[in-house]
Every structure is written in C-alpha cells, then in structure tokens.
Design an enzyme around this catalytic site. Structure first.
Site, mmCIF file in Angstrom:
data_model
loop_
_atom_site.group_PDB
_atom_site.id
_atom_site.type_symbol
_atom_site.label_atom_id
_atom_site.label_comp_id
_atom_site.label_asym_id
_atom_site.label_seq_id
_atom_site.Cartn_x
_atom_site.Cartn_y
_atom_site.Cartn_z
ATOM 1 C CE1 TYR A 24 -19.083 5.322 50.154
ATOM 2 C CE2 TYR A 24 -16.964 6.248 50.778
ATOM 3 C CZ TYR A 24 -18.336 6.250 50.861
ATOM 4 O OH TYR A 24 -18.953 7.176 51.652
ATOM 5 N N GLY A 25 -15.674 0.746 46.737
ATOM 6 C CA GLY A 25 -14.566 0.224 45.932
ATOM 7 C C GLY A 25 -14.896 -0.141 44.503
ATOM 8 C CG ASP A 44 -14.983 2.171 55.639
ATOM 9 O OD1 ASP A 44 -14.540 2.425 54.507
ATOM 10 O OD2 ASP A 44 -15.236 1.010 56.004
ATOM 11 C CB SER A 45 -17.791 2.452 52.104
ATOM 12 O OG SER A 45 -17.005 1.338 52.466
ATOM 13 C CD GLU A 74 -19.664 -3.993 55.667
ATOM 14 O OE1 GLU A 74 -20.751 -3.930 56.245
ATOM 15 O OE2 GLU A 74 -18.775 -3.129 55.788
ATOM 16 C CB CYS A 129 -12.605 4.299 53.358
ATOM 17 S SG CYS A 129 -13.104 3.657 51.756
ATOM 18 C CG HIS A 144 -14.563 -3.924 54.606
ATOM 19 N ND1 HIS A 144 -14.528 -2.592 54.311
ATOM 20 C CD2 HIS A 144 -15.844 -4.209 54.924
ATOM 21 C CE1 HIS A 144 -15.749 -2.088 54.436
ATOM 22 N NE2 HIS A 144 -16.562 -3.046 54.802
ATOM 23 C CB CYS A 153 -9.576 -3.040 51.580
ATOM 24 S SG CYS A 153 -11.357 -2.956 51.909
HETATM 25 N N1 DGL Z 1 -13.202 -0.332 53.497
HETATM 26 C C1 DGL Z 1 -13.040 0.301 52.244
HETATM 27 C C2 DGL Z 1 -11.583 0.447 51.863
HETATM 28 O O1 DGL Z 1 -10.741 0.499 52.745
HETATM 29 C C3 DGL Z 1 -13.737 -0.201 51.049
HETATM 30 C C4 DGL Z 1 -14.874 -1.055 51.076
HETATM 31 C C5 DGL Z 1 -15.752 -0.660 49.927
HETATM 32 O O2 DGL Z 1 -15.543 -1.108 48.812
HETATM 33 O O3 DGL Z 1 -16.619 0.157 50.215
HETATM 34 O O4 DGL Z 1 -11.268 0.535 50.704
#
Ligand code: DGL
Length: 269
Positions: free
Chosen positions: A45-46, A13-14, A155, A76, A189, A187
């Site tokens: 990443y998003g 994941d990111s 986070e 992710c 998170h 997501c």
């Molecule tokens: N946990 C990641 C997801 O499921 C994204 C978090 C990010 O933006 O890096 O999309």
C-alpha cells in the site's frame, strides 16, 4: 448475529505485517476472536496513491464488517494515515489506528525530545505522524525517513542478512546523525527488522513498535464500549488473504509467532 460482546475483532493490513499486531492482541486479549484480512493481492500500500489506499481500506473494512466484527483495527500505518478518519466516520463500529498508540508511547519514552519516525512513502507523505506528534508536543523535534524496501525484505523473510543490514545502514545513516533517543517503527512490517534497525541505530535509541500500545488501547476501547468478550477462553484466529504469496506460511508464522492454520483465499471487492 450473536450479541455484540461475543462478536470478533476485525484486523487488516496490506500483507502479513499486521500479524505483528495480531500477535500482541492474542497475548493481551486472548478471549477475543480475531478475523485478520491480509490484502496480499494489493501489497504494497505504501507506494500507492491516497485514493487507492482509501479504496482498498474501505473494501477490507466492509469485508470484515460483513463478517460481524464489533471493532476494527487498521494494522497498517499507510491505511491508518489516509483512511482512518473516513473509516471512523463511515463505519458503525469503533475503529482504531496504529498511529495514535505509537505516538503516545514515543512521547512517554523520549528524554531528549528528539524523535525519529521511519515508515512507507504514503505514511510519510500524509503527514500523519508529524501532525499527531506536533499536536501533542510542539516543543519536540521530529525526523522522518521513508524506508520502502523494508517491506519486501520483511515479506521475503530476509531479516538479518547482509542485504538487510546494507539497506538499514543506507536508510538510517542520516537519522543516526540526528541524536534521537526514540525511533518509531511506523510500519507494521518493520518490527520484523528490529534487530538490524536496532544494531544500526545503537543501544541508546529506543525502538517503538505500535503493536503492544495498540493492543492495550483496544482493550480500553472495548471496555469503554462495554463490549469486551465476557468469559475466559482461548479464542480462535481466522486468517483471510486476497492472494497466496510464495512462502506465505513461513513468513506469516514468523510475524505471528504461532502456527498459521486454515488461511482462506477471499475476494473483497
Ligand atoms: N504494513 C504497512 C504499514 O504499516 C505497509 C506495507 C505496505 O507498504 O503495504 O504501513
């Protein structure tokens, strides 16, 4: 290199969000060793472009492949949305994304066929959820909302305070009016913010977290390839990160639900 069933599962994941998936993998597949890579140096990443997310995802996948993984879980949604097809085509091992399991669970759960999806900008813009949902059930109605600030809140560990509530109320206000009965947490998170999201959406809306359906799907996938680990044991979990962030241990442990030991700093490029 050991025989394929004895090799570990790779997960990336990111950041630390993918540990919500690892938590369920550890519960439902306790015999499988897991190598987790959190690309913290490149979080989030998003908000990045499709090309950049693909490049990062490929580097993470290759790093885990070099470590001998027998299957890959893209924990992710942003990476699953834009890189899952290329990774499945390029890698010589089975690749699982977190979108298909979440979509199947949501469609099995809805009663009024009005489903919401919250996710990062990259995931929403990719159309991955809309495509996957419409392909399986074109009759249902779908409502999507990007909630980018949920990632730094998770986070940072600000999970239940006034700022988390205010953010959730602001993002989810329009979604609340849509009379949905199922909301996909698109997501990895977001499950950390389940309490505030649940309170804002109300009891009638079921929240779908991809972690459990992903773990069950991985189990079926390993079984169908004949590569499940063959003997009972409590397998190891190895954590790799591309950067150490402040509060790494505290936040990581709340995502994972167990002690985070021996995380190793690595370069994946
Ligand atoms: N946990 C990641 C997801 O499921 C994204 C978090 C990010 O933006 O890096 O999309």
């Amino acid at each position: 290199m050991p025989a394929i069933p004895l090799r570990p599962i790779g997960v990336f994941d990111s950041g630390l969000g993918g540990l919500t998936v690892v938590r369920q993998l550890r519960r439902l597949l306790p015999h499988e060793e897991i190598l987790y890579l959190g690309d913290l140096a490149h979080l989030p990443y998003g908000t990045k472009s499709t090309d950049e997310i693909r490049r990062r995802s490929e580097e993470c996948a290759r790093f885990l492949l070099k470590k001998g993984t027998k299957a890959l879980v893209i924990a992710c949604n942003s990476a699953s949305s834009v890189a899952s097809k290329v990774l499945s085509e390029k890698l010589p091992i089975p690749v699982l994304n977190v979108i298909t399991p979440a979509v199947e669970e949501a469609l099995a759960s809805t009663r009024n066929f009005r489903i919401g999806v919250i996710a990062t900008y990259a995931t929403i813009a990719s159309g991955s959820y809309t495509k996957a949902l419409q392909a399986r059930c074109p009759e249902a109605e779908y409502f999507l909302e990007a909630c980018p600030l949920f990632v730094p809140l998770a986070e940072e560990g600000w999970l239940e305070d006034a700022i988390a509530f205010g953010t959730a109320r602001r993002y989810l206000g329009p979604m609340k009016k849509k009379n949905i009965d199922t909301l996909i947490l698109g997501c990895t998170h977001y499950p950390l913010l389940e309490k505030v999201i649940g309170k804002v959406m109300g009891k009638k809306v079921r929240l779908i977290d991809s972690a459990v359906p992903t773990a069950l799907k991985l189990k079926a996938l390993l079984a169908s390839h004949g590569i499940l680990y063959p003997r009972p044991r409590r397998a190891a979990l190895k954590i790799f990160v591309t950067d150490f962030v402040r509060n790494f241990l505290r936040i990581g442990e709340s995502f994972l639900g167990e002690r985070l030991k021996n995380a190793q700093l690595v370069e994946v490029a």
